[in-house]
Design a protein around this motif. Structure first.
Motif, short mmCIF file in Angstrom:
data_model
loop_
_atom_site.label_atom_id
_atom_site.label_comp_id
_atom_site.label_asym_id
_atom_site.label_seq_id
_atom_site.Cartn_x
_atom_site.Cartn_y
_atom_site.Cartn_z
N ILE A 1 0.42 -16.67 -32.92
CA ILE A 1 -1.02 -16.42 -32.92
C ILE A 1 -1.45 -16.12 -34.36
O ILE A 1 -1.01 -15.14 -34.95
CB ILE A 1 -1.38 -15.23 -32.01
N ASP A 2 -2.30 -16.97 -34.90
CA ASP A 2 -2.76 -16.82 -36.28
C ASP A 2 -4.10 -16.08 -36.27
O ASP A 2 -5.15 -16.67 -35.99
CB ASP A 2 -2.89 -18.19 -36.93
N VAL A 3 -4.06 -14.79 -36.57
CA VAL A 3 -5.26 -13.96 -36.56
C VAL A 3 -5.65 -13.62 -37.99
O VAL A 3 -4.91 -12.94 -38.70
CB VAL A 3 -5.04 -12.66 -35.76
N PRO A 4 -6.81 -14.09 -38.46
CA PRO A 4 -7.22 -13.79 -39.83
C PRO A 4 -7.71 -12.36 -39.99
O PRO A 4 -8.13 -11.71 -39.02
CB PRO A 4 -8.35 -14.80 -40.08
N LEU A 5 -7.68 -11.89 -41.22
CA LEU A 5 -8.12 -10.53 -41.57
C LEU A 5 -9.35 -10.64 -42.47
O LEU A 5 -9.34 -11.34 -43.48
CB LEU A 5 -6.99 -9.80 -42.28
N HIS B 1 -4.22 -4.19 -29.54
CA HIS B 1 -5.49 -4.83 -29.22
C HIS B 1 -5.51 -6.33 -29.54
O HIS B 1 -6.47 -7.02 -29.19
CB HIS B 1 -6.62 -4.14 -29.98
N VAL B 2 -4.49 -6.84 -30.22
CA VAL B 2 -4.50 -8.23 -30.66
C VAL B 2 -3.89 -9.13 -29.60
O VAL B 2 -2.81 -8.86 -29.08
CB VAL B 2 -3.74 -8.38 -31.99
N ASP B 3 -4.60 -10.22 -29.27
CA ASP B 3 -4.05 -11.22 -28.36
C ASP B 3 -4.57 -12.60 -28.76
O ASP B 3 -5.19 -12.77 -29.82
CB ASP B 3 -4.37 -10.89 -26.90
N GLU B 4 -4.35 -13.60 -27.91
CA GLU B 4 -4.72 -14.97 -28.25
C GLU B 4 -6.24 -15.17 -28.34
O GLU B 4 -6.71 -16.18 -28.87
CB GLU B 4 -4.15 -15.95 -27.22
N ASN C 1 -12.59 -11.79 -28.75
CA ASN C 1 -12.67 -10.37 -29.10
C ASN C 1 -12.45 -10.18 -30.59
O ASN C 1 -11.87 -11.04 -31.27
CB ASN C 1 -11.68 -9.53 -28.28
N LEU C 2 -12.92 -9.05 -31.09
CA LEU C 2 -12.80 -8.70 -32.50
C LEU C 2 -12.30 -7.27 -32.58
O LEU C 2 -12.81 -6.38 -31.90
CB LEU C 2 -14.16 -8.84 -33.19
N VAL C 3 -11.28 -7.04 -33.42
CA VAL C 3 -10.64 -5.73 -33.51
C VAL C 3 -11.08 -5.03 -34.80
O VAL C 3 -11.00 -5.62 -35.89
CB VAL C 3 -9.11 -5.86 -33.48
N PHE C 4 -11.53 -3.79 -34.68
CA PHE C 4 -11.88 -2.99 -35.85
C PHE C 4 -11.84 -1.51 -35.48
O PHE C 4 -11.79 -1.15 -34.30
CB PHE C 4 -13.25 -3.37 -36.41
N GLY C 5 -11.86 -0.67 -36.49
CA GLY C 5 -11.77 0.77 -36.26
C GLY C 5 -13.13 1.42 -36.11
O GLY C 5 -14.17 0.84 -36.43
N GLY C 6 -13.11 2.65 -35.64
CA GLY C 6 -14.34 3.42 -35.51
C GLY C 6 -14.94 3.80 -36.85
O GLY C 6 -16.04 4.37 -36.89
N TRP D 1 -16.16 -19.21 -34.91
CA TRP D 1 -16.19 -20.67 -34.85
C TRP D 1 -14.80 -21.26 -35.12
O TRP D 1 -14.38 -22.20 -34.45
CB TRP D 1 -17.20 -21.21 -35.86
N ASN D 2 -14.10 -20.72 -36.10
CA ASN D 2 -12.75 -21.24 -36.41
C ASN D 2 -11.78 -20.96 -35.27
O ASN D 2 -10.91 -21.78 -34.97
CB ASN D 2 -12.24 -20.66 -37.72
N TRP D 3 -11.90 -19.78 -34.67
CA TRP D 3 -11.05 -19.46 -33.50
C TRP D 3 -11.33 -20.45 -32.37
O TRP D 3 -10.39 -20.97 -31.73
CB TRP D 3 -11.35 -18.02 -33.03
N ARG D 4 -12.58 -20.71 -32.11
CA ARG D 4 -12.93 -21.64 -31.03
C ARG D 4 -12.39 -23.04 -31.31
O ARG D 4 -11.89 -23.72 -30.40
CB ARG D 4 -14.45 -21.67 -30.88
N LYS D 5 -12.46 -23.45 -32.57
CA LYS D 5 -11.94 -24.77 -32.94
C LYS D 5 -10.44 -24.85 -32.71
O LYS D 5 -9.92 -25.86 -32.19
CB LYS D 5 -12.29 -25.06 -34.40
#
Length: 458
Positions: A229-233, A190-193, A148-153, A131-135
């Motif tokens: 690009i502000d990507v939260p963790l 894997h990280v983009d806008e 998209n969401l990035v995570f490990g196996g 929701w915050n990304w969409r805003k």
């Protein structure tokens, strides 16, 4: 055999009517039974299961103090969501949230929620990321398609569930033989806008280690500085959130890192509470997307709710608060260090046999032992797991790791709060004895091995 008046009379006088009578299992019962019969029926069914004290597979708490059990039993009837009717219970939830925010070094006023375990906490945390990304995208006049969401196996399956349920592309970083966590180099491509966030694990269920949270945080800071690009963790601390603050207090993984915006933790794991209680803590109030908060007043008072579930018991919230005030930092540290010391002793004993190789025993790790056989010519880890269960009742899982390490098989023994040094010594001997038995007979029976591999065994 059907129940007759004589049978029922004799059962009431001498014992259990279900000694010879089939238990209700398919059709809704036409008639009831006495409370004693119902109690015996359920108790005798459960008696066929394994002993939770010997279940070294589960991370979930299997013992609490008698005083905590009294708190739980005395509040099973109290619906947690009724804040207007039970305001003190709501206040105790807020106390727990504030205490966890303090434990995780939140920089200011924050918010959060109790949840039905970490699965709900992860769903809610990831929804807030979306929701915050969409805003942010809407404010910039950009497309909100294809998040998209990035995570490990190395994550729990709930992360993949979230992506499927809520239409987010999962960008899963595969593991590799000998590398069972992820770091910045794995995440970077894997990280983009369209990335709503990156999830890092604190204490994986596979080997008990943590992702390189510091490295991933630094990567996201560089991306923010260089690419705008502000990507939260988000840190999935389901298992490790109650371990690292006490065993590794100087290890940075929480809100001390700038890009960490939310953390989930399971109170029913190393928070030492029975199932099911989880927690979601935000860095700042603004990290909770306002659109996800609902107001309702049909219970008698206008209240804001931020959960996927609604009605649920108050017992485990109260039990969590009991533990916080009962143990404090000193008590949790004492308990975690005891478990860590016994895990190290078990690891040494297994290594000294010459039969096993330890996995990452010299790294920061949950209080467990991850190990594998050095020689599989006569039997494998699944055989050892089955033999331990069959001979001694220990539940020590064997499993293969996720792609691309799916050819790696390991075992994992979780050291619990109630596991004493004597238990450690006994387990180590039983593992050795299991190997000796398997060596003599050339492995487990093929049918039993098939059960273990397909997951249809114990």
């Amino acid at each position: 055999m059907t129940a007759t008046t004589e049978n029922l009379r004799d059962a009431a006088l001498f014992g259990n009517r279900f000694a010879t009578e089939e238990v209700p299992s398919r059709e809704f019962p036409a008639a009831g039974m006495t409370a004693t019969d119902a109690m015996r029926l359920v108790a005798e069914d459960i008696a066929l299961e394994g002993d939770p004290a010997r279940n070294l597979a589960t991370f979930v708490t299997t013992w609490m103090e008698p005083e905590a059990q009294r708190i739980i039993a005395g509040n099973l009837h109290r619906n947690f969501i009724d804040h207007a009717e039970y305001p003190r219970t709501a206040e105790i939830e807020r106390r727990c949230i504030r205490m966890l925010a303090d434990l995780f070094h939140a920089p200011g006023e924050t918010t959060g929620a109790r949840t039905q375990g970490s699965s709900e906490a992860i769903m809610l945390g990831a929804l807030s990321l979306k929701w915050n990304w969409r805003k942010r995208r809407q404010a910039a006049g950009e497309s909100t398609a294809n998040p998209n969401l990035v995570f490990g196996g190395d994550v729990h399956v709930v992360w993949e569930k979230f992506c499927r349920y809520f239409d987010v592309e999962p960008r899963i970083v595969p593991l590799q033989p000998g590398k069972y966590t992820i770091g910045p180099d794995d995440v970077s491509p894997h990280v983009d806008e369209n990335t709503i966030g990156v999830a890092a694990v604190l204490g994986t269920t596979f080997t008990g280690h943590k992702d390189d949270v510091v490295g991933i945080n630094n990567l996201l800071l560089r991306i923010k500085s260089e690419r705008g690009i502000d990507v939260p963790l988000h840190v999935d601390g389901a298992s490790g959130g109650f371990v690292w603050p006490f065993l590794y207090p100087h290890s940075e993984w929480d809100f001390r890192l700038e890009q960490v915006h939310s953390i989930n933790v399971s109170g029913h794991k190393f928070g030492l509470v029975y199932p099911g209680i989880g927690w979601l803590i935000f860095r700042d109030r603004s990290d909770l997307a306002s659109d996800l908060v609902f107001e309702e007043n049909y219970l008698g008072k206008t209240d804001a709710t931020f959960t996927l579930n609604f009605s649920t018991g108050s017992s485990m919230v109260l039990a969590q608060y009991y533990n916080f005030v009962r143990y404090g930092r000193a008590g949790y540290s004492y308990i975690m260090k005891n478990m860590q010391e016994n895990a190290r002793m078990l690891a040494e004993k297994l290594q000294d046999t010459g039969r096993f190789t330890l996995i990452g025993a010299d790294e920061e790790q949950l209080p467990l032992v991850a190990f594998q056989l050095t020689d599989r010519s006569n039997f494998n880890e699944f055989d050892v797991s089955w033999q331990l269960s069959a001979e001694r009742g220990w539940m020590v899982p064997a499993y293969t790791l996720p792609p691309n390490a799916q050819d790696v098989t390991i075992m994992r023994a979780l050291v619990k709060e109630t596991m004493s040094r004597e238990h450690v010594d006994t387990l180590a001997r039983d593992i050795v004895d299991a190997c000796t038995t398997l060596e003599k007979k050339g492995g487990a029976h093929e049918s039993e091995r098939r059960k273990m591999v397909t997951g249809s065994g114990h």
